[in-house]
Design an enzyme around this catalytic site. Structure first.
Site, short mmCIF file in Angstrom:
data_model
loop_
_atom_site.label_atom_id
_atom_site.label_comp_id
_atom_site.label_asym_id
_atom_site.label_seq_id
_atom_site.Cartn_x
_atom_site.Cartn_y
_atom_site.Cartn_z
CE LYS A 19 -4.38 1.21 2.25
NZ LYS A 19 -5.28 0.85 3.36
CD GLU A 37 -19.24 -3.67 8.42
OE1 GLU A 37 -18.36 -2.85 8.10
OE2 GLU A 37 -19.48 -4.72 7.77
NE ARG A 59 -21.70 -4.91 4.15
CZ ARG A 59 -20.63 -5.20 3.41
NH1 ARG A 59 -19.59 -4.40 3.42
NH2 ARG A 59 -20.61 -6.27 2.69
#
Length: 638
Positions: A289, A374, A402
């Protein structure tokens, strides 16, 4: 003119040589750093997938062979290669380029997936559709991060993909993190696989083989690029001889990897193999990243996952950040945790963005990051509550969507004391439709027994959070917006039932004047008070109240509504099922016929743009609210 200026579609990319591809990768990184530094956006993730995205478009035939980016915040390079590079000055600006894939922008954008873990399900469905259309020979490619693979939806999709012989190419972009480092048993397995990529350089006999290969190639007169390709092939041969690996052996899916994610030759070799493979296959790609931009790579917090406006050389922020809502919550949570041993905190891979990092550092045994999951987070919290704890689940408002079933059935039904703290509620701005938190009030308000607080300022956030964690007979929610928090807005009076009066007209009303009650929800209190101020001296007398706890409807609001000529509910959510709807139902049950009006979002997905621009577009800024209130009052007077 650089190579980048010649790229208008993936077809242009396919005409380049390997050295030209490497040169193009450098140009793309320069463009990303320059443009994203000026607009803000997801810099680190996109720097990490430059070569990977180029290799995907070099090998596969988009859009006929769909490339679906899970979450799609890492689709900037994809946008550049599909003809949108010139639009990056407008990135995440109102009317400009979206920060995610966008079907309205390009035929190469199949989805607008910006909630994690959905790409594999899209790919499963698309591959089934292609099979039925007689196009089963075409590939469907899903690029999914190691962080997203901690979400259960990925595993549901994998179960179906592995059961068929459809041409689904799953590219695992493994950089060891989402917002935060990837956690859990799956992450540990990936770490093991990732370490084997580095280990090839220390395998017994590896150096000797490489040196022998160099001497042989030199004697054959191979130099330059041919030498590089030959040595790379030799390296790959050694690697696959000594490192047999699998990612999901139980599923029986073909696996290739780990592949060096910044090596274009290795990537195209692996992806060409996948392109020609018959059936589902996993290509495990290891990336970094922020690759190529030292300030991002060295940023230990999140490797510049998402930035504001920054210096393109140093990476330093160019705009000062004022104290935010999240930091106020973070401080109050720590205070509460010092006082109560039963307080625990959970998040779904977002400890930093939701303000839980200080808690995790101080109370590591009481902090739980469950990954991008979640649903699991909410039900796990219910289990903790059953065990005598008081869990605080901190997530973005948009991600509560969600976990709604779990809130309703796993927490609400059995009346467990779980506190959900919803960051980024209401309009979030530049992230656009998928990240605006305008649905949480409508969702949470239908859970029987739930209590929902919408603090208007820092003092009320601290106060209402303390009240929330004091509840022991059901779920509570505390919601607040994105960004900096303003000054405290003191009440003129707190009524016995807890409603705060923020503004009221002076003197008695004449027969020609109308009394308007504005019920301000959360951070809209400041704008509501401004509407009252602007109304002074007019024939519209405005009273502004803040219910503080907006669900259930406070009976004091009914008394206030009965005394008014008109009620206006001003909320940072949607009209359907919001606080205005709840108050209207309560007024109807009480037999009140006071006219009720709504200042809220209509039935839309608010687009990307600044918060101020979006509020103005939908008539929710202070000036528009003033105009609407006075228009409605005029119609009522007529």
């Amino acid at each position: 003119m650089g190579l980048l200026d010649t790229i208008e579609s993936p077809a242009d990319l396919k005409a380049l040589s390997l050295p030209e591809l490497r040169e193009l990768a450098d140009e793309i990184r320069v463009l990303l750093i320059e443009k994203v530094s000026a607009t803000g956006g997801h810099l680190g993730p996109n720097l990490g997938v430059v070569e990977l995205t180029m290799a995907l478009h070099y090998v596969f035939d988009s859009p006929e062979e769909p490339i679906i980016f899970d979450t799609s915040h890492q689709s900037y390079v994809h946008k550049i290669l599909t003809g949108r590079g010139a639009l990056f000055d407008t990135l995440r600006q109102k009317g400009g380029l979206s920060g995610y894939t966008c079907r309205a922008e390009s035929e190469h954008d199949w989805t607008e997936s910006s909630h994690a873990s959905a790409a594999l399900s899209y790919a499963d469905g698309l591959s089934k559709a292609k099979r039925l259309a007689g196009l089963g020979h075409q590939n469907v490619v899903a690029v999914v991060g190691d962080g997203a693979l901690t979400g259960g939806m990925c595993w549901e999709a994998l179960n179906n993909i592995a059961d068929g012989d459809r041409n689904v190419v799953i590219v695992v972009n493994d950089n060891g993190r989402s917002y935060s480092p990837t956690i859990g048993g799956f992450a540990n397995n990936l770490t093991h696989l990732r370490s084997q990529l580095a280990a090839i350089r220390i395998q017994p006999g590896y150096d000797e083989v490489m040196e022998s290969g160099k001497r042989t190639l030199k004697s054959m007169g191979w130099v330059g690029e041919r030498t590089f390709e030959a040595l790379h092939a030799l390296k790959e041969g050694v690697k696959y001889q000594v490192l047999p690996t699998e990612m999901f052996p139980e599923l029986g899916m073909k696996y290739v990897g780990p592949v060096e994610g910044h090596d274009l030759k290795a990537l195209t070799n692996a992806l060409n193999y996948a392109h020609n493979y018959d059936g589902p296959i996993i290509i495990h790609v290891v990336t970094e990243k922020g690759h190529g931009f030292a300030p991002a790579v060295n940023n230990r917090a999140d490797q510049m996952h998402s930035t504001g406006v920054i210096d393109p050389v140093t990476g330093e922020a160019l705009t000062a950040s004022a104290p935010g809502w999240t930091s106020v919550f973070s401080e109050e949570l720590l205070r509460a945790a010092h006082e109560r041993d039963d307080i625990v905190a959970l998040t779904a891979a977002m400890a930093g963005p939701t303000g839980l990092t200080p808690f995790a550092e101080k109370f590591p045994e009481r902090f739980f990051d469950v990954g991008i999951a979640e649903q699991h987070a909410v039900t796990s919290a219910a289990g903790m509550a059953l065990g005598g704890l008081h869990p605080v689940v901190a997530i973005y408002s948009t991600f509560l969507n969600r976990g709604f079933d779990q809130l309703l059935m796993d927490v609400g039904l059995i009346e467990q004391p779980v506190t959900l703290v919803l960051d980024r509620s209401g309009v979030t701005g530049s992230d656009g439709a998928s990240h605006n938190g305008v649905w949480d009030l409508a969702l949470t308000s239908i859970v029987p027994g739930i209590r929902v607080a919408a603090p208007r300022d820092p003092a009320r956030l601290r106060e209402e959070f303390r009240e929330a964690i004091a509840v022991d007979d059901g779920p509570t929610v505390v919601r607040f917006p994105k960004g900096s928090v303003g000054e405290d807005i003191d009440a003129l009076e707190r009524l016995p039932g807890g409603v705060d009066v923020l503004a009221r007209p002076a003197g008695e009303a004449s027969e020609s004047e109308l009394d308007v009650l504005i019920v301000a929800v959360g951070s809209f209190a400041e704008q509501a008070v401004e509407v009252a101020r602007r109304s002074e001296g007019s024939d519209v007398r405005v009273t502004v109240v803040d219910p503080r706890w907006v669900v259930p409807v406070n009976p004091e609001l009914l008394d206030l509504a009965a005394a008014a000529d008109m009620v206006v509910v001003y909320e940072d959510g949607v009209v359907r099922g919001g606080i205005g709807s709840a108050l209207g139902e309560a007024m109807s049950l009480a037999g009140l016929d006071t006219p009720l009006r709504h200042l809220a979002f209509p039935d839309v997905f608010p687009p990307h743009g600044s918060r101020g621009q979006i509020l103005e577009e939908y008539g929710l800024d202070a000036q528009s609210a003033f105009d609407s209130v006075h228009q409605w009052a005029g119609e009522l007077g007529d």
